[in-house]
Every structure is written in C-alpha cells, then in structure tokens.
Design a protein around this motif. Structure first.
Motif, mmCIF file in Angstrom:
data_model
loop_
_atom_site.group_PDB
_atom_site.id
_atom_site.type_symbol
_atom_site.label_atom_id
_atom_site.label_comp_id
_atom_site.label_asym_id
_atom_site.label_seq_id
_atom_site.Cartn_x
_atom_site.Cartn_y
_atom_site.Cartn_z
ATOM 1 N N GLU A 1 7.550 -35.011 -39.342
ATOM 2 C CA GLU A 1 6.705 -33.875 -39.695
ATOM 3 C C GLU A 1 6.485 -33.739 -41.191
ATOM 4 O O GLU A 1 5.415 -33.323 -41.634
ATOM 5 C CB GLU A 1 7.317 -32.584 -39.155
ATOM 6 N N ARG B 1 -0.538 -24.523 -38.447
ATOM 7 C CA ARG B 1 -0.132 -25.931 -38.413
ATOM 8 C C ARG B 1 -1.336 -26.843 -38.656
ATOM 9 O O ARG B 1 -1.222 -27.851 -39.370
ATOM 10 C CB ARG B 1 0.554 -26.258 -37.096
ATOM 11 N N CYS C 1 -2.041 -26.965 -42.361
ATOM 12 C CA CYS C 1 -1.070 -27.763 -43.113
ATOM 13 C C CYS C 1 -1.249 -29.250 -42.846
ATOM 14 O O CYS C 1 -1.033 -30.074 -43.742
ATOM 15 C CB CYS C 1 0.343 -27.305 -42.790
ATOM 16 N N THR D 1 7.345 -23.061 -38.396
ATOM 17 C CA THR D 1 6.004 -22.504 -38.246
ATOM 18 C C THR D 1 5.826 -21.283 -39.139
ATOM 19 O O THR D 1 4.746 -21.076 -39.726
ATOM 20 C CB THR D 1 5.742 -22.138 -36.777
ATOM 21 N N TYR E 1 5.024 -22.652 -42.498
ATOM 22 C CA TYR E 1 3.654 -23.154 -42.599
ATOM 23 C C TYR E 1 2.648 -22.013 -42.577
ATOM 24 O O TYR E 1 1.597 -22.068 -43.235
ATOM 25 C CB TYR E 1 3.365 -24.141 -41.460
#
Length: 731
Positions: free
Chosen positions: A420, A632, A635, A667, A670
């Motif tokens: 990630e 998400r 990002c 999350t 983000y």
C-alpha cells in the motif's frame, strides 16, 4: 475424534500409577485422543516396569539398551507381567492397531496386530513373526505413523519402508515413519544409509555429511543404466526433493528429471548423479565449495573489497538497510557512499531488513507493519528504486506451528504495508519451510534461503523453495590485504538481480513521530480526561447531537477509548512516519469517535448487515464506505498509496473492511489528506499550523456549523496528544 480403547488406555495409566504420581507426571487427560502426553506416560510406565529409576519422556539409549538386554523378543512367553502386557496393548491402540483388549494377554489379536505393524514399518523381513523386538517397541512408543496420512505420497512411503527394512539392524538406525512425508528423521536416515553403503562401521556412521561421506560420494557418480542400491538411494533422494521421478534404476526418464533439478538448483546440467547433485539432494547447503555469484555480509564494501569481490566472480551483494545498534557490527548498515562504490565496480545490491527476528515472540502482524514501514523509509533514504525486493529476515529455526501462529501474520503485515505504501517488493530470508510457506501464502515474491544452517528442522526434509533467488551455503573469506572481506557465499538463481543504479541519497527526515513513551501514558490520560471534561465530555456518558439526533454517549469511556488508541500506537506512528504528518492528526478524530460511540451506531451497522441500508459510519474512526472510497481513490491518484480504483459497487466490501482497525485507521489518515484537498489547503505535513490543523479536523465531520464546532473541540484534544508525542520525539 475420541477412541474408546485409547480412553481405556488412559484410564489404565491413571488407575495403575496413582494418577501419574508414580511416574513423576500429572494425571493423563482422559479424552480418548492419542497425544504426546499419553505416549510419554506409556514410555515412563514401560521404563518403570523394566527397572529404570530415572524416568523420562524420552525413549532413549538407556531404555532401548535395557530392553535389548532383558527382553530382546517380547511375546506371549516373555512378557514379564500383566501390567507390562497392558502397556504394550495400550501403545498398540494409541497407534491405531488392535491391542486385543487391555487385559495383559498377548493373544492372537495382539500377534496379528504386531505382524501388521511390522509390515507397515517395512521391517517384517528383518524381524519376522509376531514378537516385538526392542527397536519396534521404541517405534511403537512415539507419534510416528506407519501408513500414509495427510495426503502422503505412496512412493515416499515405499522409500521409507525400504530404508527401514534394509538398515534397521544397524546399531544407530532407528525405525522412521512410513507416512509418505519427507522429514528430518528421513533425511538423516538417508545419510546413514549412504554411509552404511560406503562401508562405514557402526559408531563411525553418524548421519552427518562430513568429509568421509563426501569423499565416498565423489566415487559414486551415477548415469543412465546404473542399477542396484546406489541407484535406489539416488532416486530416493530425488523423490524426497519433490522431483517427479521413479524410485529404482537410473533410467532415461530419471536423467531428464536430474537435468531439470540441476537447472533449478543452478548446478552444472549434465544429467548425471555427480557429487554436487548428490550433495544438493542430501543436505540443504549442498557442496559448500561451490562459488556463487551472490554474497551478503555485515562489512562495508570499500573500493578494494568491491574489486576483490568482482575479481572472485561476484555480481550481487546483499546489504542491510538498517542496524538498530550503534555499537554492535558498526558496518552492518549500508554506509554513506557504499552504493556508489558498488555501482562503480559493476556490482549490484539487494537490500535486507533485519533488527532482531531470532525467536517466535518477535513476529506478529503489528511488528510486520512496523518493519515494513521502517524498511520503506530506509530503502528510500539509501536510494533504492521502485521494484527492488527487500528481504525480511526470519533468522532462527522456526517450527511449522510457529510459522502458522507468528510468521505468517507478521508477513501479512509486511505485505500489506509494502504493497500500500511503496513500490517495493517483499522477499523473505529464512529456512526452506518458512520461505516456502510464506511464499505459498502470497506474502513473498522471492526467497533468500538460509541453507547454511543445514541442521535447522526447517531445512532438513524440505526441498529448495520454488521461488528461491539466493541460496546461502557457506561463510568464506575473499581477497587479501585491504580487499579482504568475510562474506556469506550465496548461489544466485537469477530471479532477482538487485539494483545496479540508485536514486540520489535522500536525507533522513528529522522530527518524525515515534511510539509514545510508556512513562507518559498515565499523565497523557489524565490530561485528556481533564480536557474532555472541560468541554462537557466526562469520563463516562455524555450527550450531544450526532447525524441530526440527540444521543447519549455511553458505549465507551474515555479511558477505554484512550486504551484502544494506545494499543494501536504502533499503527498511528507507522502512518504518521510514512505520510510525513503528525500522528495526533489521526489519533484525535479516531479517539473522539470511539469516545462518542452511542446506541444508534451499532443499530446502523446492523441495518447495513441486514441489507436495510447500504452504508453507515462505522469502525473505530466512524467512516462511511463512500467516504473511504473517495479518500482512498484520491490518494491512489496522487501516488500517495497503491491500489486499484474503487467504485460504488465496492461499497459493501469497503464497509466490511472498515470493521478492521488495520484498515479503518489508515483510511482515517488518507481521509485527512483528502480533506486537505477538499478544503483547499496544503497537504498535511510535519509543520501544518494550528489553523489548518483545526480546519482538517473540522472537515473530518463534514461541513457546516456542526463540523466547525467539531473542529474547535478536537483541536484541544489534538494539542494534548501532540504535546506528549513531541516529548516522545525528544531522544
């Protein structure tokens, strides 16, 4: 599954030996299931009955020698007592054979069971008849199986039975399992068999791949047409290394499979059973005189050392990204300018990450996430480019059960974090079994195998991992004078060639957050309680508006919310360091949302689970799935994290993921970055001012007057958290 006769055996032990007190153990659990506790008790009972006073769980040399002296053949006429007979019958039942009733009588049923047992072991030729010989008794009193279990291979079982039958009368050869699975005992039995065929006497043959064994194998090269015992031993070694060949003669089909194995193991491909092929089949490190193209070490690569390594044929050098010690092995970590030297001499480098990793207690999901974040940080500092595989170490002999309970969760954390937050790949350094299992789970793309540790249980009896990149086989010295260097000599498969060019060295970012010092936790909690009480949020309870409803916050106390956040401090720290922002900016809304949980929240979640609603604010950070998707995706688009674009069709899947704090808390981080974009202020950083911080906290709750009030309340909580985080940053 409980077995009535095993249960009777357990009751016999307990009733005969004063609930284990006579044997020096606790009462055997009467559950009808064969386990080591029952087998240990039976072993001690046998020792007691043959006059051994120092009882032990181990059926060792003293027990065997005493049996051989007193009872070289146990049968109806030689079993010394009723109790002794009951012990043998109990052991038969625990092995899955008919013991004829636990009545002490060596009857026809017992004789038939013993005959079947010896046939299953493959020793019926060496030990004909229905008597129990001492080595058979020894094999009876353990947990080995003599029929295939757990999808065992029939061909491997044939090899196991052949080894037992051929060598059981040698002094140091003991009956091995015939379960169809390669294992440590089977690997040692193969070495003993080879030593016996070389003519080594009992006492000299020891199952160790020493100079005498190596010298003997050099004179036993096999090729197409070879038959007899040596061909059987060689093809057995091939089968035990998971090669698709037949046990027996050295045929053309065997030759083709040998060529495939040689190519796979980076051996000279000649299709013969030469010494190097024998060695690679029998011991994990193979022929330790092989010179590899790769190496690793804890010494700085200077120009003189680089020149010596290149002259010796090395191409790939493994070096450590980080060394947590400032005194031990001072050159273990990549040193300033070292990668430029490696590049200058045409060498390539593959990065290794290891701090401790020498026992099971080190490994857990959270530590994997921490290690991955640190490795990303240091790889970027040193200048490793995207695509480089980082090898994370398992530097001990991990048991298979420990791989399941500790190491797989650890590498799951590594894999998720690397995937990630970076464009690096995940590799694993460790024993064969560990490497293969982590790779099979999908958590590692390549293996760096610690085959030099040939005695590791995770190497003995396991083939070379299918995705091996580097095979560590020996520690040697290379060069002379200023160029002399001690390295671990590694064979390279070509699956990973490291990196030969590097990005400019990145500066070490100062003032990044660290884990909160434990000594600050009591005072931090006190200050949080004081602040929250001052704005109308007591330790327990409280009321306020949420989503248009007046609710009572009575689900989680301030202390409980604080403890939740502190337990995940490692994750907040990881995110803050990776994203280069203050972790209080993530902690504050998560702790606030935990504290403000109310009875309506679980009802809303239940409605989603029942299909009555398609979304709700959920999890620790009380985040809607649609918001998580937007944050998400933003990002990902900005290159901040990796991932596939999400759509509205993913809403329920994302909502389910938000139940996991390991997904919910990132999350929230983000979302904070996305909110900066929404508000039109710079991305949060280590120097974001109070006004922008308050604006970000407000936006976490949406827009409007309620959100502005949210921001005013949370900025105070943020400041309390940041105060103690900043104190922790002071080293």
């Amino acid at each position: 599954m409980s077995d009535e006769m095993v249960l009777r055996a357990q009751r016999f032990i307990n009733s005969t030996y004063n609930n284990g007190a006579t044997l020096g153990i606790s009462k055997v659990e009467e559950d009808g299931r064969t386990g080591w506790g029952t087998m240990y008790a039976l072993t001690r009972a046998l020792q007691y009955e043959i006059g051994i006073t120092a009882l032990s769980n181990s059926f060792g040399p003293t027990t065997l020698a005493t049996l051989q002296t007193k009872y070289p053949s146990l049968n109806a006429s030689t079993v010394p007592s009723w109790i002794f007979g009951c012990i043998l019958q109990s052991a038969l039942y625990c092995k899955g054979y008919d013991g004829g009733g636990i009545d002490g009588i060596y009857n026809d049923r017992v004789r038939a069971a013993v005959i079947q047992l010896k046939q299953d072991m493959g020793v019926d030729g060496a030990f004909p008849g229905s008597s129990l010989e001492p080595k058979v008794v020894k094999a009876l009193f353990n947990m080995d199986a003599y029929v295939t279990v757990n999808n065992g291979s029939g061909q491997i079982r044939s090899i196991q039975r052949w080894l037992n039958g051929r060598y059981v009368n040698r002094r140091d050869f003991f009956i091995i399992p015939c379960d169809g699975h390669h294992s440590r005992d089977v690997a040692k039995s193969m070495l003993l068999a080879i030593q016996y065929e070389l003519g080594m006497a009992d006492g000299t043959a020891n199952g160790v791949f020493g100079p005498g064994t190596q010298a003997g194998l050099r004179s036993h090269t096999l090729s197409v047409g070879s038959t007899g015992t040596w061909a059987q031993l060689f093809t057995a070694a091939m089968v035990l290394n998971a090669r698709e060949t037949s046990f027996g003669d050295f045929t053309g089909a065997v030759q083709a499979e040998v060529q495939e194995f040689q190519a796979f193991a980076a051996l000279p491909v000649n299709g013969t059973g030469d010494f190097q092929t024998w060695a690679s089949l029998l011991v994990s490190h193979g022929d330790q005189s092989r010179r590899g193209e790769a190496c690793d070490g804890v010494t700085k690569i200077t120009p003189a050392r680089a020149q010596a390594l290149a002259a010796a044929g090395y191409k790939y050098i493994g070096r450590y990204l980080y060394n947590p010690s400032s005194t031990s092995l001072p050159e273990k970590q990549i040193q300033p300018g070292e990668l430029d030297t490696i590049k200058q001499y045409g060498l390539r480098c593959f990065p290794i990450y290891q701090t401790w990793s020498r026992d099971a207690d080190y490994f857990r999901y959270s530590q994997g996430c921490v290690d991955a974040s640190n490795a990303i940080e240091w790889a970027r500092i040193h200048g490793f480019k995207p695509g480089s595989i980082i090898y994370f170490a398992v530097d001990y002999d991990a048991l298979d059960s420990e791989v399941t309970s500790y190491i797989l969760p650890h590498f799951q954390g590594i894999y998720r974090t690397i995937g990630e937050l970076s464009d690096y790949g995940v590799g694993i350094y460790g024993p064969r079994n560990v490497c293969q299992r982590v790779s099979d789970a999908g958590y590692a793309a390549a293996s760096f195998v610690s085959d030099m540790s040939s005695g590791f249980s995770g190497n003995l009896g396991y083939p070379l991992p299918t995705n091996w990149a580097f095979d560590q086989i020996a520690t040697i010295w290379v060069g002379s004078g200023d160029g002399q260097i001690e390295i671990d000599n590694n064979i390279a498969s070509g699956r990973d060639t490291g990196q030969g060019t590097f990005n400019p060295t990145a500066p070490i970012t100062e003032d990044l957050d660290v884990d909160l010092k434990a000594s600050y936790k009591p005072t931090l909690l006190h200050d949080i309680q004081t602040y929250l009480t001052s704005i109308g949020v007591p330790e327990t309870g409280g009321e306020g508006w949420k989503d248009g409803d007046w609710v009572t916050y009575n689900q989680v106390t301030t202390t409980e919310a604080f403890n939740f956040v502190m337990e995940a401090d490692w994750l907040f720290t990881n995110l803050a360091r990776a994203l280069k922002l203050r972790k209080a900016l993530i902690q504050a809304p998560v702790m606030w949302e935990l504290r403000k949980l109310n009875p309506l929240d679980p009802l809303a979640d239940d409605a989603v689970r029942a299909g009555l609603k398609d979304d709700s604010s959920t999890g620790w950070g009380q985040i809607f799935a649609w918001v998580a998707i937007e944050a998400r995706n933003y990002c990902v688009q900005q290159g901040i994290i990796n991932g596939l674009p999400l759509s509205s069709s993913d809403k329920r899947a994302v909502w389910d993921l938000l139940q996991d704090p390991h997904y919910n808390i990132p999350t929230a981080a983000y979302l904070t970055i996305y909110n900066a974009h929404q508000v039109g202020i710079p991305r949060p950083s280590l120097t974001t001012d109070q006004a922008d911080t308050q604006a970000l906290l407000a936006r976490y709750n949406g827009t409007g007057d309620g959100a502005q009030q949210y921001g005013r309340e949370l900025i105070g909580l943020y400041n309390v958290l940041e105060n103690y985080n900043s104190l922790s940053r002071v080293q």
